[in-house]
Write a protein that holds these residues in place. Structure first.
Motif, PDB file in Angstrom:
ATOM      1  N   LEU A   4      -6.837  -2.416  -8.794  1.00 52.39           N
ATOM      2  CA  LEU A   4      -6.198  -1.280  -8.144  1.00 52.39           C
ATOM      3  C   LEU A   4      -7.221  -0.517  -7.320  1.00 52.39           C
ATOM      4  O   LEU A   4      -8.326  -0.240  -7.787  1.00 52.39           O
ATOM      5  CB  LEU A   4      -5.596  -0.349  -9.200  1.00 52.39           C
ATOM      6  N   THR A   5      -6.844  -0.142  -6.091  1.00 52.79           N
ATOM      7  CA  THR A   5      -7.701   0.670  -5.227  1.00 52.79           C
ATOM      8  C   THR A   5      -7.001   1.988  -4.927  1.00 52.79           C
ATOM      9  O   THR A   5      -5.833   2.008  -4.538  1.00 52.79           O
ATOM     10  CB  THR A   5      -8.018  -0.055  -3.913  1.00 52.79           C
ATOM     11  N   ILE A   6      -7.740   3.082  -5.118  1.00 45.15           N
ATOM     12  CA  ILE A   6      -7.244   4.432  -4.843  1.00 45.15           C
ATOM     13  C   ILE A   6      -8.119   5.012  -3.742  1.00 45.15           C
ATOM     14  O   ILE A   6      -9.349   4.992  -3.842  1.00 45.15           O
ATOM     15  CB  ILE A   6      -7.310   5.311  -6.096  1.00 45.15           C
ATOM     16  N   SER A  16      -3.194   0.913  -3.823  1.00 45.72           N
ATOM     17  CA  SER A  16      -2.895  -0.484  -3.463  1.00 45.72           C
ATOM     18  C   SER A  16      -3.426  -1.399  -4.552  1.00 45.72           C
ATOM     19  O   SER A  16      -4.418  -1.090  -5.222  1.00 45.72           O
ATOM     20  CB  SER A  16      -3.512  -0.848  -2.112  1.00 45.72           C
ATOM     21  N   THR A  17      -2.742  -2.510  -4.728  1.00 42.85           N
ATOM     22  CA  THR A  17      -3.131  -3.458  -5.758  1.00 42.85           C
ATOM     23  C   THR A  17      -3.214  -4.852  -5.170  1.00 42.85           C
ATOM     24  O   THR A  17      -2.518  -5.175  -4.209  1.00 42.85           O
ATOM     25  CB  THR A  17      -2.142  -3.438  -6.942  1.00 42.85           C
ATOM     26  N   ALA A  18      -4.091  -5.650  -5.750  1.00 41.59           N
ATOM     27  CA  ALA A  18      -4.266  -7.026  -5.280  1.00 41.59           C
ATOM     28  C   ALA A  18      -3.330  -7.967  -6.024  1.00 41.59           C
ATOM     29  O   ALA A  18      -3.624  -9.129  -6.191  1.00 41.59           O
ATOM     30  CB  ALA A  18      -5.721  -7.458  -5.474  1.00 41.59           C
ATOM     31  N   GLY A  19      -2.200  -7.425  -6.480  1.00 44.99           N
ATOM     32  CA  GLY A  19      -1.217  -8.232  -7.192  1.00 44.99           C
ATOM     33  C   GLY A  19      -0.550  -9.232  -6.271  1.00 44.99           C
ATOM     34  O   GLY A  19      -1.096  -9.632  -5.261  1.00 44.99           O
ATOM     35  N   VAL A  64       0.883  -1.166   0.000  1.00 40.77           N
ATOM     36  CA  VAL A  64       0.000   0.000   0.000  1.00 40.77           C
ATOM     37  C   VAL A  64       0.917   1.212   0.000  1.00 40.77           C
ATOM     38  O   VAL A  64       1.692   1.425   0.933  1.00 40.77           O
ATOM     39  CB  VAL A  64      -0.932   0.023   1.226  1.00 40.77           C
ATOM     40  N   PHE A  65       0.854   2.007  -1.059  1.00 43.34           N
ATOM     41  CA  PHE A  65       1.750   3.140  -1.260  1.00 43.34           C
ATOM     42  C   PHE A  65       0.981   4.405  -0.913  1.00 43.34           C
ATOM     43  O   PHE A  65       0.011   4.754  -1.583  1.00 43.34           O
ATOM     44  CB  PHE A  65       2.223   3.152  -2.708  1.00 43.34           C
TER      45      PHE A  65
END
Length: 207
Positions: A116-118, A159-162, A88-89
């Motif tokens: 991707l979640t912003i 954040s990404t669910a990668g 989470v950046f």
């Protein structure tokens, strides 16, 4: 009285003019060194960005992998770091106020899709990005404009669910204060009042 009325008109027009926005954060990720840093620690980003719950990669301009950045130039951040645990950046903490948030992202440019979640304040939006898709704030309508933040403050986070070391690529971010809207009836009332004073002054002069 001859000078008072024009001054009142000017004051009313000034009150009706919109306030200007101010930049709070602007970043194209070009100022964090000339070398790519995999699993970049927070120290790379100079106190402006922090990573939790995983890792991100810093891709420096002209170095390996920087051709993945938007336009195949400059620097960017791969939101799924090389540990296989996407992070989470998040930006530094912003205080209370009303903000506009602008950003540029692309898909991972290597194939497949990423979720991707912003998030900023009360606004949380999730999108599934194709590998070659470009996304910015306008992709979400007006959701990222005029966001009010309370006394607790907030951070902008991506954040990404990668989890495959291949994530969306963050190219640039701008956060600005959003000018408070001037109530039209109030501004109109001031202007009408000033015009009324001007008419009164002219009648006095004629008399």
């Amino acid at each position: 009285m001859k000078l008072f009325a024009p001054l009142a008109v000017a004051a009313a027009l000034s009150a009706a003019a919109p306030a200007h926005s101010a930049i709070v954060l602007i970043d194209d990720f070009s100022g964090y060194g000339s070398s790519t840093v995999l699993n970049a620690p927070d120290s790379v980003f100079g106190g402006r960005w922090f990573t939790t719950d995983g890792t991100v990669d810093y891709l420096a301009a002209g170095d390996s992998w920087s051709n993945l950045c938007l336009g195949a130039s400059g620097s960017c951040v791969d939101l799924d770091g090389s540990t296989g645990n996407a992070g989470v950046f998040s930006s530094f903490l912003l205080g209370p106020g009303t903000y506009n948030v602008l950003f540029q992202l692309t898909g991972n440019l290597r194939g497949g899709t990423d979720e991707l979640t912003i998030a900023f304040g009360s606004v949380v939006r999730t999108v599934t990005l194709a590998w070659n898709e470009v996304v910015n704030q306008n992709s979400f309508g007006l959701d990222f404009f005029g966001i009010t933040v309370g006394a607790e403050g907030t951070r902008l986070s991506f954040s990404t669910a990668g989890g495959d070391n291949i994530g969306p690529l963050l190219k640039s971010v701008v956060i600005e204060t959003a000018p408070a809207p001037v109530p039209v009836p109030a501004a109109g009332g001031l202007l009408l009042g000033a015009l009324g004073l001007l008419g009164f002054a002219r009648r006095r002069k004629a008399a």
